[in-house]
Enzyme design. Structure first.
Site, PDB file in Angstrom:
ATOM      1  N   LEU A 182     -44.644   0.609  25.531  1.00  0.00           N
ATOM      2  CA  LEU A 182     -43.176   0.632  25.516  1.00  0.00           C
ATOM      3  C   LEU A 182     -42.678  -0.650  26.172  1.00  0.00           C
ATOM      4  O   LEU A 182     -43.316  -1.146  27.104  1.00  0.00           O
ATOM      5  CB  LEU A 182     -42.724   1.873  26.284  1.00  0.00           C
ATOM      6  N   ASN A 183     -41.569  -1.219  25.666  1.00  0.00           N
ATOM      7  CA  ASN A 183     -40.856  -2.221  26.467  1.00  0.00           C
ATOM      8  C   ASN A 183     -39.365  -1.905  26.500  1.00  0.00           C
ATOM      9  O   ASN A 183     -39.034  -0.790  26.926  1.00  0.00           O
ATOM     10  CB  ASN A 183     -41.253  -3.666  26.152  1.00  0.00           C
ATOM     11  N   ASP A 184     -38.493  -2.797  26.109  1.00  0.00           N
ATOM     12  CA  ASP A 184     -37.055  -2.670  26.422  1.00  0.00           C
ATOM     13  C   ASP A 184     -36.420  -1.322  26.074  1.00  0.00           C
ATOM     14  O   ASP A 184     -36.681  -0.782  25.000  1.00  0.00           O
ATOM     15  CB  ASP A 184     -36.236  -3.689  25.621  1.00  0.00           C
ATOM     16  N   GLU A 224     -32.625 -13.328  26.775  1.00  0.00           N
ATOM     17  CA  GLU A 224     -32.877 -12.129  25.995  1.00  0.00           C
ATOM     18  C   GLU A 224     -31.918 -11.021  26.447  1.00  0.00           C
ATOM     19  O   GLU A 224     -31.395 -11.039  27.564  1.00  0.00           O
ATOM     20  CB  GLU A 224     -34.323 -11.662  26.183  1.00  0.00           C
ATOM     21  N   TYR A 259     -36.740  -5.047  16.466  1.00  0.00           N
ATOM     22  CA  TYR A 259     -36.572  -5.522  17.838  1.00  0.00           C
ATOM     23  C   TYR A 259     -35.327  -4.892  18.487  1.00  0.00           C
ATOM     24  O   TYR A 259     -34.638  -4.082  17.891  1.00  0.00           O
ATOM     25  CB  TYR A 259     -36.492  -7.059  17.838  1.00  0.00           C
ATOM     26  N   GLN A 305     -38.296   0.008  22.691  1.00  0.00           N
ATOM     27  CA  GLN A 305     -39.297  -0.747  21.936  1.00  0.00           C
ATOM     28  C   GLN A 305     -40.634  -0.036  22.104  1.00  0.00           C
ATOM     29  O   GLN A 305     -41.066   0.235  23.231  1.00  0.00           O
ATOM     30  CB  GLN A 305     -39.384  -2.179  22.471  1.00  0.00           C
ATOM     31  N   ASP A 326     -31.299  -9.369  19.738  1.00  0.00           N
ATOM     32  CA  ASP A 326     -30.847  -8.331  20.680  1.00  0.00           C
ATOM     33  C   ASP A 326     -29.333  -8.124  20.676  1.00  0.00           C
ATOM     34  O   ASP A 326     -28.656  -8.287  21.703  1.00  0.00           O
ATOM     35  CB  ASP A 326     -31.334  -8.648  22.117  1.00  0.00           C
TER      36      ASP A 326
HETATM   37  C1  FRU Z   1     -37.498  -8.558  25.540  1.00  0.00           C
HETATM   38  C2  FRU Z   1     -37.810  -8.773  24.064  1.00  0.00           C
HETATM   39  C3  FRU Z   1     -36.547  -8.831  23.222  1.00  0.00           C
HETATM   40  C4  FRU Z   1     -37.051  -8.450  21.870  1.00  0.00           C
HETATM   41  C5  FRU Z   1     -38.058  -7.393  22.208  1.00  0.00           C
HETATM   42  C6  FRU Z   1     -39.231  -7.298  21.277  1.00  0.00           C
HETATM   43  O1  FRU Z   1     -38.544  -7.969  26.240  1.00  0.00           O
HETATM   44  O2  FRU Z   1     -38.581  -9.935  23.889  1.00  0.00           O
HETATM   45  O3  FRU Z   1     -35.890 -10.085  23.250  1.00  0.00           O
HETATM   46  O4  FRU Z   1     -36.038  -7.969  21.027  1.00  0.00           O
HETATM   47  O5  FRU Z   1     -38.526  -7.685  23.519  1.00  0.00           O
HETATM   48  O6  FRU Z   1     -40.038  -6.215  21.613  1.00  0.00           O
END
Ligand code: FRU
Length: 438
Positions: free
Chosen positions: A12-14, A197, A74, A30, A143
């Protein structure tokens, strides 16, 4: 159900598309379900909650399944009303060929999709493509976040000269046929990172802020090594530039990035961040695959006497299972999830047997993981933060996370950690420490 927003497995990220709809909070993020290292194509995972403190995973809401988002759905945002949830996000496309994917070879599309229930989304529509961005931008534009009641959209960008900036467009989020037209770009007086970002623009206590996650900035604790961090600039209406010196980090811990906010039905501004960092050196340098992945606790953002504060959403108190219990210079086991409330009269230290010391020393808060990748910090080192007079410190501990808030959220510090035992000893008779199970 979990205290934090987290999927059952995978990467997982954002946080994405935070909103309230149909009596529930929705948090997208994400997500790579099959690859815990995050190398797969990004989908949008989905968690829901009735109260911001009990989250359950509700599957994958967006797959990268069209020519416009085939290399990743994204980050982006949501707008919700009684009818449903409309998402706006970046479709990442990498053309085949010998490209650097910074100045050429990448399509950065803004897409939108609608859902009545928050999980099943209808047809995706294309709103913006590379040709809509100024020619001084590289192919890193992404984003989308809506603000000003859905009449404006902000995008994060990197210029061809590697300067971080945002792009602002005007349109109407409630009309899917609305044309989004470029209004202006905004950067800092002095170069502040090569890419910004996950921008977000909102007002708290009458003050307008621009939140961004710049890549490639220099911070005192990392010396000459450029890093990615997240913070905000004051951003008065119509501003054409921000002052790099005015950047203030949301959270100064080892694991915090790409936060996003939304307005709760009662008007509170709630912020959620990713408990991680892009290219995190920690677990990787320790030769370990990242394990469990999570977002931070939802935090209320307030402006009090000119200070922007973030502290856990008040719903958390509804989950406290007992009365606060005072601890005196003793050893105890830090269950999870649980909360510690510390009222320092002077210096103190909490020694975690697993290899961490959190101490207050002359107005400075120190986080020291035992050296090396083998300890519970998995490569996280030490960090010292000036907090001045620390009147109260709140620490929320979960299975692999610590979130610490000083003076009602003047300073926030988030870290992941991987303790093999949870014995903690308090040193320093000056501090009153109270414990509560969650
Ligand atoms: C930030 C980022 C965003 C992008 C997403 C991709 O962590 O790089 O800019 O949309 O993660 O996973």
């Amino acid at each position: 159900m979990t205290l934090h927003i987290e999927p059952p497995r995978g990467w997982l990220n954002d946080p994405n598309g935070l909103c309230f709809h149909g009596g529930r909070y929705h948090a997208y993020f994400q997500y790579c379900p099959d690859d815990a290292s995050g190398a797969g194509k990004k989908c949008w995972g989905h968690c829901v909650s009735d109260d911001l403190t009990r989250w359950s995973f509700d599957g994958i809401a967006i797959y990268p399944d069209t020519p416009f988002d085939r290399d990743g759905a994204y980050s982006g945002c949501a707008v919700s009303d009684e009818e449903g949830i409309r998402l706006f996000y970046t479709g990442n496309v990498k053309r085949e060929g010998n490209f650097d994917y910074v100045l050429e070879g990448r399509d950065a599309n803004v897409l939108t999709a609608f859902s009545a229930d928050g999980l099943k989304f209808g047809e995706k529509q294309l709103l913006l493509t590379n040709s809509d961005y100024p020619d001084y931008c590289s192919r890193h534009v992404r984003d989308p976040m809506l603000f000003d009641g859905g009449k404006r959209m902000v995008l994060g960008a990197r210029s061809v000269d590697a300067i971080g900036m945002i792009l602002i467009y005007g349109g109407d989020a409630s009309d899917v046929n609305s044309r989004w037209s470029f209004e202006r770009s905004v950067s800092s007086d002095e170069r502040f990172g090569y890419m910004w970002e996950c921008p977000d623009i909102f007002t708290v206590g009458g003050k307008r802020l621009l939140s961004v996650s710049p890549q490639g900035i220099l911070r005192p604790e990392t010396g000459e090594t450029p890093v990615s961090r997240s913070g905000y600039f004051p951003f008065p209406e119509g501003a054409r530039s921000v002052c790099s010196e005015a950047f203030h980090e949301w959270d100064v811990g080892f694991d915090f990035y790409a936060p996003q906010t939304f307005e709760a039905p009662d008007g509170r501004r709630i912020l959620v961040g990713w408990m991680g960092l892009p290219d995190s050196p920690y677990e990787r340098s320790a030769g370990l695959a990242p394990t469990k992945q999570l977002l931070t606790l939802p935090r209320e953002v307030t402006l009090e006497e000119g200070i922007v504060k973030t502290r856990p959403a008040r719903e958390l108190e509804g989950r406290f299972r007992d009365e606060k219990r005072r601890l005196d210079g003793e050893s105890f086991t830090l269950d999870y999830p649980s909360a510690l409330f510390i009222e320092p009269d002077g210096d103190f230290a909490l020694d975690f047997d697993a290899g961490l010391r959190i101490g207050l020393c002359g107005g400075r808060l120190c986080f020291e993981f035992d050296g090396g990748g083998g300890g519970c910090g998995k490569g996280r080192g030490s960090r010292v933060i000036e907090v001045g007079e620390a009147r109260e410190i709140e620490l929320i501990a979960d299975e692999i996370s610590l979130e610490l808030f000083v003076n009602g959220g003047e300073t926030a510090f988030t870290t992941r950690y991987f303790p093999e035992n949870r014995r903690v000893t308090l040193h320093g008779a000056g501090a009153r420490v109270f414990r509560i199970s969650i």
